[in-house]
Write an enzyme that holds these catalytic residues in place. Structure first.
Site, PDB file in Angstrom:
ATOM      1  N   HIS A   1      36.685  46.208  48.505  1.00  0.00           N
ATOM      2  CA  HIS A   1      36.877  47.604  48.101  1.00  0.00           C
ATOM      3  C   HIS A   1      37.071  47.592  46.574  1.00  0.00           C
ATOM      4  CE1 HIS A   1      39.215  51.357  47.618  1.00  0.00           C
ATOM      5  NE2 HIS A   1      38.815  51.725  48.819  1.00  0.00           N
TER       6      HIS A   1
ATOM      7  N   ASP B   1      44.177  41.640  50.905  1.00  0.00           N
ATOM      8  CA  ASP B   1      44.136  43.100  50.964  1.00  0.00           C
ATOM      9  C   ASP B   1      44.163  43.492  52.440  1.00  0.00           C
ATOM     10  OD1 ASP B   1      43.372  45.722  51.206  1.00  0.00           O
ATOM     11  OD2 ASP B   1      41.716  45.619  49.773  1.00  0.00           O
TER      12      ASP B   1
ATOM     13  N   GLN C   1      43.094  47.518  55.767  1.00  0.00           N
ATOM     14  CA  GLN C   1      42.492  47.809  57.072  1.00  0.00           C
ATOM     15  C   GLN C   1      43.042  46.924  58.186  1.00  0.00           C
ATOM     16  OE1 GLN C   1      40.470  50.368  57.637  1.00  0.00           O
ATOM     17  NE2 GLN C   1      40.282  50.926  55.490  1.00  0.00           N
TER      18      GLN C   1
ATOM     19  N   LYS D   1      47.390  54.453  56.267  1.00  0.00           N
ATOM     20  CA  LYS D   1      46.406  53.906  57.218  1.00  0.00           C
ATOM     21  C   LYS D   1      47.082  53.347  58.464  1.00  0.00           C
ATOM     22  CE  LYS D   1      43.154  52.743  53.536  1.00  0.00           C
ATOM     23  NZ  LYS D   1      42.017  53.646  53.595  1.00  0.00           N
TER      24      LYS D   1
ATOM     25  N   CYS E   1      33.686  53.173  48.741  1.00  0.00           N
ATOM     26  CA  CYS E   1      34.367  52.482  47.630  1.00  0.00           C
ATOM     27  C   CYS E   1      34.038  50.996  47.639  1.00  0.00           C
ATOM     28  CB  CYS E   1      35.888  52.676  47.684  1.00  0.00           C
ATOM     29  SG  CYS E   1      36.380  54.344  47.360  1.00  0.00           S
TER      30      CYS E   1
HETATM   31  C1  LIG Z   1      40.065  47.490  52.182  1.00  0.00           C
HETATM   32  C2  LIG Z   1      40.737  48.531  51.319  1.00  0.00           C
HETATM   33  N1  LIG Z   1      41.360  48.137  50.205  1.00  0.00           N
HETATM   34  C3  LIG Z   1      41.981  49.014  49.415  1.00  0.00           C
HETATM   35  C4  LIG Z   1      42.017  50.346  49.723  1.00  0.00           C
HETATM   36  C5  LIG Z   1      42.750  51.283  48.808  1.00  0.00           C
HETATM   37  O1  LIG Z   1      43.818  51.850  49.505  1.00  0.00           O
HETATM   38  P1  LIG Z   1      44.658  53.055  48.870  1.00  0.00           P
HETATM   39  O2  LIG Z   1      43.668  54.074  48.445  1.00  0.00           O
HETATM   40  O3  LIG Z   1      45.539  53.513  49.994  1.00  0.00           O
HETATM   41  O4  LIG Z   1      45.425  52.492  47.726  1.00  0.00           O
HETATM   42  C6  LIG Z   1      41.387  50.801  50.865  1.00  0.00           C
HETATM   43  C7  LIG Z   1      41.323  52.244  51.182  1.00  0.00           C
HETATM   44  O5  LIG Z   1      40.414  52.713  51.814  1.00  0.00           O
HETATM   45  C8  LIG Z   1      40.736  49.858  51.700  1.00  0.00           C
HETATM   46  O6  LIG Z   1      40.126  50.249  52.822  1.00  0.00           O
END
Ligand SMILES: Cc1ncc(COP(=O)(O)O)c(C=O)c1O
Length: 410
Positions: free
Chosen positions: A127, A204, A207, A230, A368
């Site tokens: 992401h 990270d 998910q 999430k 993203c």
């Molecule tokens: C794999 C992953 N990393 C990072 C993020 C960023 O999360 P946040 O926008 O809650 O900071 C997301 C959000 O969709 C994600 O799916």
């Protein structure tokens, strides 16, 4: 896998008031759970209860409301500690979300420990939140960003990863579960290999935290980050887990109130963990309601929810595969309940609008993860992602709506 017999999806749905609403005159079918989950009533009630009964600033007040708010805030920290099996509650830092957690580590650890020529490894599946902060610190420090390649199914090339690792590798930052494709990466192996080269690893967990059992000690990651919104919790709150010895050595990310021990105009000494990394008044209300969100998951059981979601995943995958011209991207065994697909001659955005007209929320675009889309040679996908409250009937509604939309678009 058959549907879990004891799983009462109707009872779960009753806890989510939003599922009763109509969209464009149709029952809402919410399949955008990888973007954010809906909130159960106990989370919504706990928020209202906080503001109605004990709203106060924490940690520094000597009155009843401040004591109650502080106790609830710290109880949420302990709930998070158990949720990811961290050794100590001091290793849990509250952030704004996954994005802030990664930025905190990149900026704080990177500023202190990265040198020119050092290497940071990420993967093709990241992401943007796990790309951009590393690019920024790499540029600042003259470090080099390396990327683990993947095949056309989204499976990481572990041989290439082993070849990327060297004594120059200082940090590896990897997504546990791809938000765009749902694929589960072999993080234990990735971590072990990185540690053989004395490199630190951030996972990270944006998910994975909601779907997989997380034991950060067993996984042996150095950092793990995720977002409250999430995991059926609130927006604006996230978690950074870090091994205590590492957090102790890292400089503060932000300066201000709460993160200090003593301030003079000449010098400041910093507070202990976790407060060193929680400058200013935090998002008290939303941190507090992380606890009922975690309790919601624990009440029904992650394993039961996962079995239900896997049943939906399998059913939906078979139905989608049968649609002419539809190709699932990342159609592999080891994944969570996310299905990303493209359809010959159909733009994902057109499809999303037609599905929305039928009350169905899906996500389209690059999710993203623009570099991932470039690796796959596509501009984007349509993504359907399931949560605890979704049903087989909703999948049937989606399939019918898809067919209707495709008749209009092709
Ligand atoms: C794999 C992953 N990393 C990072 C993020 C960023 O999360 P946040 O926008 O809650 O900071 C997301 C959000 O969709 C994600 O799916």
């Amino acid at each position: 896998m058959s549907a879990p017999t004891s799983y009462d999806v109707a009872a779960i749905r009753n806890l989510f008031p939003i599922l009763n609403r109509k969209v464009k005159g149709k029952n809402l079918v919410y399949f955008d759970n990888a973007a954010t989950t809906q909130k159960p009533i106990q989370v919504i009630d706990a928020l209202v209860h906080y503001y109605t009964h004990y709203n106060a600033n924490i940690h520094r007040g000597l009155h009843t409301l401040a004591d109650e708010a502080t106790a609830a805030y710290e109880a949420a920290r302990v709930a998070v500690q158990h949720f990811i099996s961290a050794r100590q509650h001091e290793e849990i830092i509250f952030t704004k979300g996954t994005t802030e957690g990664i930025n905190l580590v990149a900026k704080s650890w990177g500023a202190a420990f990265l040198n020119e020529g050092d290497e940071i490894i990420i993967s093709s599946l990241e992401h943007h939140a796990n790309i951009v902060p590393w690019q920024m610190i790499a540029e600042e420090k003259g470090a080099v960003l390396k990327v683990i390649p993947m095949d056309q199914n989204g499976i990481l090339d572990m041989i290439a990863y082993k070849n990327l690792l060297s004594n120059k590798t200082k940090f590896v930052s990897i997504v546990h579960v791809s938000n765009a494709l749902g694929i589960i990466n072999p993080v234990e192996e990735i971590i072990e290999l990185a540690h053989q080269h004395n490199a630190l690893v951030l996972i990270d967990g944006a998910q994975s935290s909601v779907h997989l059992d997380i034991d950060v000690q067993k996984m042996d990651c150095d950092f793990y980050v995720f977002s409250g919104h999430k995991i059926y919790g609130p927006t604006g709150v996230g978690v950074l887990y870090g091994k205590r010895a590492l957090l102790e050595k890292m400089p503060p990310f932000l300066g201000g109130g709460e993160m200090i021990k003593e301030v003079t105009f000449e010098k400041t000494t910093y507070n202990e963990l976790p407060f060193k990394f929680e400058a200013g008044t935090p998002n008290i209300a939303d941190v507090i309601v992380m606890k009922p969100a975690i309790e919601f998951i624990n009440t029904f059981g992650k394993a039961n929810i996962r079995a239900h979601e896997e049943h939906l995943l399998k059913y939906a995958t078979e139905k989608l595969r049968a649609i002419e011209g539809l190709r699932i991207i990342g159609d592999v065994e080891n994944k969570v309940s996310v299905i990303s697909f493209i359809i010959d001659g159909v733009h994902p955005q057109d499809l999303a609008i037609l599905l929305d007209n039928q009350g169905i929320a899906v996500r389209t675009g690059h999710h993203c993860a623009q570099p991932l889309m470039q690796c796959l040679g596509i501009v984007g996908t349509t993504r359907v992602s399931f949560a605890a409250y979704n049903t087989i009937e909703e999948v049937d509604v989606l399939i019918q709506a898809l067919q209707k939309s495709l008749n209009m678009l092709r």
